[in-house]
Scaffold this active site. Structure first.
Site, PDB file in Angstrom:
ATOM      1  N   ARG A  46       0.857  -1.200   0.000  1.00 57.93           N
ATOM      2  CA  ARG A  46       0.000   0.000   0.000  1.00 57.93           C
ATOM      3  C   ARG A  46       0.880   1.233   0.000  1.00 57.93           C
ATOM      4  O   ARG A  46       0.625   2.203  -0.699  1.00 57.93           O
ATOM      5  CB  ARG A  46      -0.959   0.016   1.203  1.00 57.93           C
ATOM      6  CG  ARG A  46      -1.656   1.366   1.350  1.00 57.93           C
ATOM      7  CD  ARG A  46      -2.906   1.388   2.229  1.00 57.93           C
ATOM      8  NE  ARG A  46      -2.863   0.523   3.388  1.00 57.93           N
ATOM      9  CZ  ARG A  46      -2.090   0.723   4.464  1.00 57.93           C
ATOM     10  NH1 ARG A  46      -1.284   1.777   4.534  1.00 57.93           N
ATOM     11  NH2 ARG A  46      -2.114  -0.123   5.476  1.00 57.93           N
ATOM     12  N   TYR A  98     -16.476  16.138 -16.249  1.00 58.40           N
ATOM     13  CA  TYR A  98     -16.750  14.696 -16.225  1.00 58.40           C
ATOM     14  C   TYR A  98     -17.818  14.413 -15.156  1.00 58.40           C
ATOM     15  O   TYR A  98     -17.700  14.883 -14.017  1.00 58.40           O
ATOM     16  CB  TYR A  98     -15.457  13.939 -15.908  1.00 58.40           C
ATOM     17  CG  TYR A  98     -15.647  12.459 -15.778  1.00 58.40           C
ATOM     18  CD1 TYR A  98     -15.930  11.688 -16.894  1.00 58.40           C
ATOM     19  CD2 TYR A  98     -15.559  11.831 -14.544  1.00 58.40           C
ATOM     20  CE1 TYR A  98     -16.122  10.318 -16.787  1.00 58.40           C
ATOM     21  CE2 TYR A  98     -15.746  10.463 -14.429  1.00 58.40           C
ATOM     22  CZ  TYR A  98     -16.032   9.715 -15.549  1.00 58.40           C
ATOM     23  OH  TYR A  98     -16.222   8.367 -15.437  1.00 58.40           O
ATOM     24  N   ASP A 170      -7.338  18.399 -14.874  1.00 56.46           N
ATOM     25  CA  ASP A 170      -7.630  17.036 -15.316  1.00 56.46           C
ATOM     26  C   ASP A 170      -7.182  16.945 -16.777  1.00 56.46           C
ATOM     27  O   ASP A 170      -7.788  17.530 -17.667  1.00 56.46           O
ATOM     28  CB  ASP A 170      -9.141  16.774 -15.170  1.00 56.46           C
ATOM     29  CG  ASP A 170      -9.544  15.360 -15.591  1.00 56.46           C
ATOM     30  OD1 ASP A 170      -8.803  14.736 -16.366  1.00 56.46           O
ATOM     31  OD2 ASP A 170     -10.619  14.900 -15.140  1.00 56.46           O
ATOM     32  N   LYS A 195      -7.971   5.815 -19.479  1.00 55.14           N
ATOM     33  CA  LYS A 195      -8.283   6.282 -20.838  1.00 55.14           C
ATOM     34  C   LYS A 195      -7.045   6.204 -21.743  1.00 55.14           C
ATOM     35  O   LYS A 195      -6.545   5.125 -21.968  1.00 55.14           O
ATOM     36  CB  LYS A 195      -8.868   7.693 -20.752  1.00 55.14           C
ATOM     37  CG  LYS A 195      -9.912   7.864 -19.642  1.00 55.14           C
ATOM     38  CD  LYS A 195     -11.176   7.060 -19.866  1.00 55.14           C
ATOM     39  CE  LYS A 195     -12.094   7.006 -18.651  1.00 55.14           C
ATOM     40  NZ  LYS A 195     -12.464   8.281 -18.061  1.00 55.14           N
TER      41      LYS A 195
HETATM   42  C1  PLP Z   1     -12.956   8.769 -16.843  1.00 58.19           C
HETATM   43  C2  PLP Z   1     -12.639  10.117 -16.380  1.00 58.19           C
HETATM   44  C3  PLP Z   1     -12.432  10.390 -15.025  1.00 58.19           C
HETATM   45  C4  PLP Z   1     -12.601   9.318 -13.957  1.00 58.19           C
HETATM   46  O1  PLP Z   1     -11.649   8.309 -14.085  1.00 58.19           O
HETATM   47  P1  PLP Z   1     -11.912   6.773 -13.651  1.00 58.19           P
HETATM   48  O2  PLP Z   1     -10.632   6.120 -13.999  1.00 58.19           O
HETATM   49  O3  PLP Z   1     -13.088   6.295 -14.435  1.00 58.19           O
HETATM   50  O4  PLP Z   1     -12.187   6.798 -12.191  1.00 58.19           O
HETATM   51  C5  PLP Z   1     -12.101  11.676 -14.660  1.00 58.19           C
HETATM   52  N1  PLP Z   1     -11.977  12.653 -15.582  1.00 58.19           N
HETATM   53  C6  PLP Z   1     -12.166  12.432 -16.897  1.00 58.19           C
HETATM   54  C7  PLP Z   1     -12.014  13.554 -17.864  1.00 58.19           C
HETATM   55  C8  PLP Z   1     -12.492  11.165 -17.341  1.00 58.19           C
HETATM   56  O5  PLP Z   1     -12.713  10.953 -18.642  1.00 58.19           O
END
Ligand code: PLP
Length: 379
Positions: A46, A98, A170, A195
C-alpha cells in the site's frame, strides 16, 4: 530525453535482480526485512510497490513533473486532491465536467462542508468573481467533456497564483503528449489512466503528478493513509500501454480530424465540437497550449433530434456503444443518458449536453472504416 523516448524509458531501468527489460510485476503485499526497518526501500505494497513506483516515475517524467502518484481509479486520484481541503473551503470548477467528478464533488464532498462553484471558464476573468478567502482550489478540465471547450491554462494559472489558490488540471483528454499543464503553471495534473495513458481499455487507474515537494508529501500521506492504490499487475499494464502513447496519439489526432470534418459536412448533422476547427471558439488557445487536437469529437443531429441520435448510435458497427474513451478502439456514447446522467437536466443542457449529443472517442482503426461506419449509421 525527448517525450517520445520517455514514453518508453521514463522512470524505468532494467531490473537489478536479473536485468528484465520490463519492470517485473511484484505481486506481493509485503517485503522481507532483515531487522525491524531493515528493508530495501519497500515494506508494504500500500505504501509503495516497485512496479507501481516504476509507473509513478514514468508518469512524472511524461508530465515534466517531479513526483507521480498512482491510484485505483481516476476518481480515487481526484478524491486524494479533495482530501487536501477542510470543511469551509471552496472550490471553483469548470461547469461541463466529467460526470463522475461532478458527482464526487456534489454528492460526497458537499456533505463534508466543501462548497463548489461550477462556472463557464471561457472568460477566464469570470473566475475572480467566485474567489473568496476560503477558495483553496481551482479545478479545470480541458478539453472539457463532452463539449470540447478549451480553457486557457496559463491565464487560469495567473489568477490562481495571484490569489494563492491551488490549480489542478484534469489532463485525461489531452494526455501529456498533447498538453503539459505543469509547464503552463498548474500545481497538480490529474489523469484517468483508464483512458489514453493505459490506452487499451483493459484497466481502471488514476494518477497525480506535481512538482512541489511539500504537496507531493501531503498527497503521498493521503495515498498511503486512504489506500486507494492500484495493484502491480495494473501498473505493469499501464507501463506497457504508455510505451506507444506517442504513436497512438498521433493516429487518434489524424482520425479525429477526419471524423470531425466528415461530420461537419454532413447535412443531417447540426454542430460538431472539435477544437481543431478554425472557427471553434477557443481554437487559438488550443493551438497555443496543445500539440494537436486529439481524438475526441462530439456532435448533435439537425434540430436536436433525440430519436435520430439514438438511431445513429444503435446503427454504428465499428464504433462500439460504451462508456469510456481513449482506447485503441473507437467508442460512441450518449452523454445525456450515460456519462452525464448524474448531472441535473437543466444544468446539463446549459452546458450544451442536449439530448441529441453524441460523443465519439475516435480510435486508431483505419480511417476509411470509421468514415464508412458513420456514413451507413447516419444514412
Ligand atoms: C474517466 C474520467 C475520469 C474518472 O476516471 P476513472 O478512472 O473512471 O475513475 C475523470 N476525468 C475524466 C475527464 C475522465 O474521462
Amino acid at each position: 530525453m525527448k517525450f517520445n523516448t520517455r514514453t518508453i524509458h521514463g522512470g524505468q531501468k532494467p531490473d537489478p535482480a536479473y536485468g528484465s527489460v520490463m519492470p517485473p510485476i511484484y505481486q506481493t503485499s509485503t517485503f522481507a526485512q532483515s531487522t525491524p526497518g531493515g528493508h530495501k526501500g519497500f515494506e508494504y505494497s500500500r505504501s509503495a510497490n516497485p512496479t507501481r513506483t516504476a509507473l509513478e516515475n514514468c508518469l512524472a517524467s511524461l508530465e515534466n513533473g517531479s513526483y507521480g502518484l498512482a491510484f485505483a481509479s481516476g476518481l480515487a486520484a481526484i478524491d486524494a486532491v479533495l482530501k487536501l481541503l477542510e470543511p469551509g473551503d471552496e472550490v471553483v470548477s469548470t461547469s461541463d465536467l466529467y460526470g463522475g467528478s461532478y458527482r464526487l464533488f456534489t454528492k460526497i464532498y458537499e456533505n463534508f462542508g466543501i462548497k463548489f462553484h461550477f462556472i463557464n471558464m471561457n472568460n477566464v476573468e469570470d473566475i475572480e468573481a467566485y474567489i473568496t478567502h476560503d477558495t483553496k482550489l481551482i479545478w479545470v478540465e480541458t478539453p472539457t467533456n463532452p463539449m470540447m471547450n478549451i480553457i486557457d491554462i496559463v491565464a487560469v494559472a495567473k489568477i490562481a497564483k495571484k490569489h494563492e489558490v491551488m490549480l489542478a488540471v484534469d489532463n485525461t483528454f489531452a494526455t501529456p503528449y498533447l498538453q503539459q499543464p505543469l509547464d503552463l503553471g498548474a500545481d497538480i495534473v490529474m489523469h484517468s489512466v483508464t483512458k489514453y495513458l493505459g490506452g487499451h481499455s483493459d484497466l481502471i487507474m488514476g494518477a497525480l503528478v506535481v512538482n512541489d515537494k511539500d504537496l507531493a508529501d501531503r498527497l503521498y500521506f493521503i495515498q498511503n493513509a486512504i489506500g486507494a492504490v492500484c495493484g502491480p499487475q495494473d501498473a505493469f499494464l499501464a507501463l506497457r500501454g504508455i510505451k506507444t502513447l506517442h504513436l497512438r496519439m498521433q493516429r487518434h489526432c489524424e482520425n479525429g480530424k477526419a471524423v470531425a470534418e466528415y461530420l461537419r459536412n454532413h447535412p443531417k448533422i447540426e454542430n460538431v465540437n472539435w477544437p481543431g476547427f478554425k472557427d471553434h471558439a477557443n481554437h487559438e488557445i488550443a493551438k497555443k497550449q496543445m500539440k494537436g487536437f486529439g481524438g475526441m469529437v462530439s456532435f448533435t443531429t439537425k434540430g436536436n433530434n433525440y430519436d435520430e441520435a439514438i438511431k445513429i448510435i444503435e446503427n454504428l458497427k465499428v464504433f462500439t456503444l460504451a462508456e469510456s474513451l481513449g482506447g485503441v478502439e473507437s467508442l460512441a456514447g450518449h452523454p445525456a443518458s450515460m456519462t452525464h446522467a448524474s448531472i441535473p437536466k437543466e444544468e446539463r443542457e446549459q452546458a450544451g449536453v442536449v439530448d441529441s449529443l453524441i460523443r465519439l472517442s475516435v480510435g486508431i482503426e483505419d480511417e476509411a472504416d470509421l468514415i464508412n461506419d458513420l456514413k451507413q449509421a447516419i444514412g
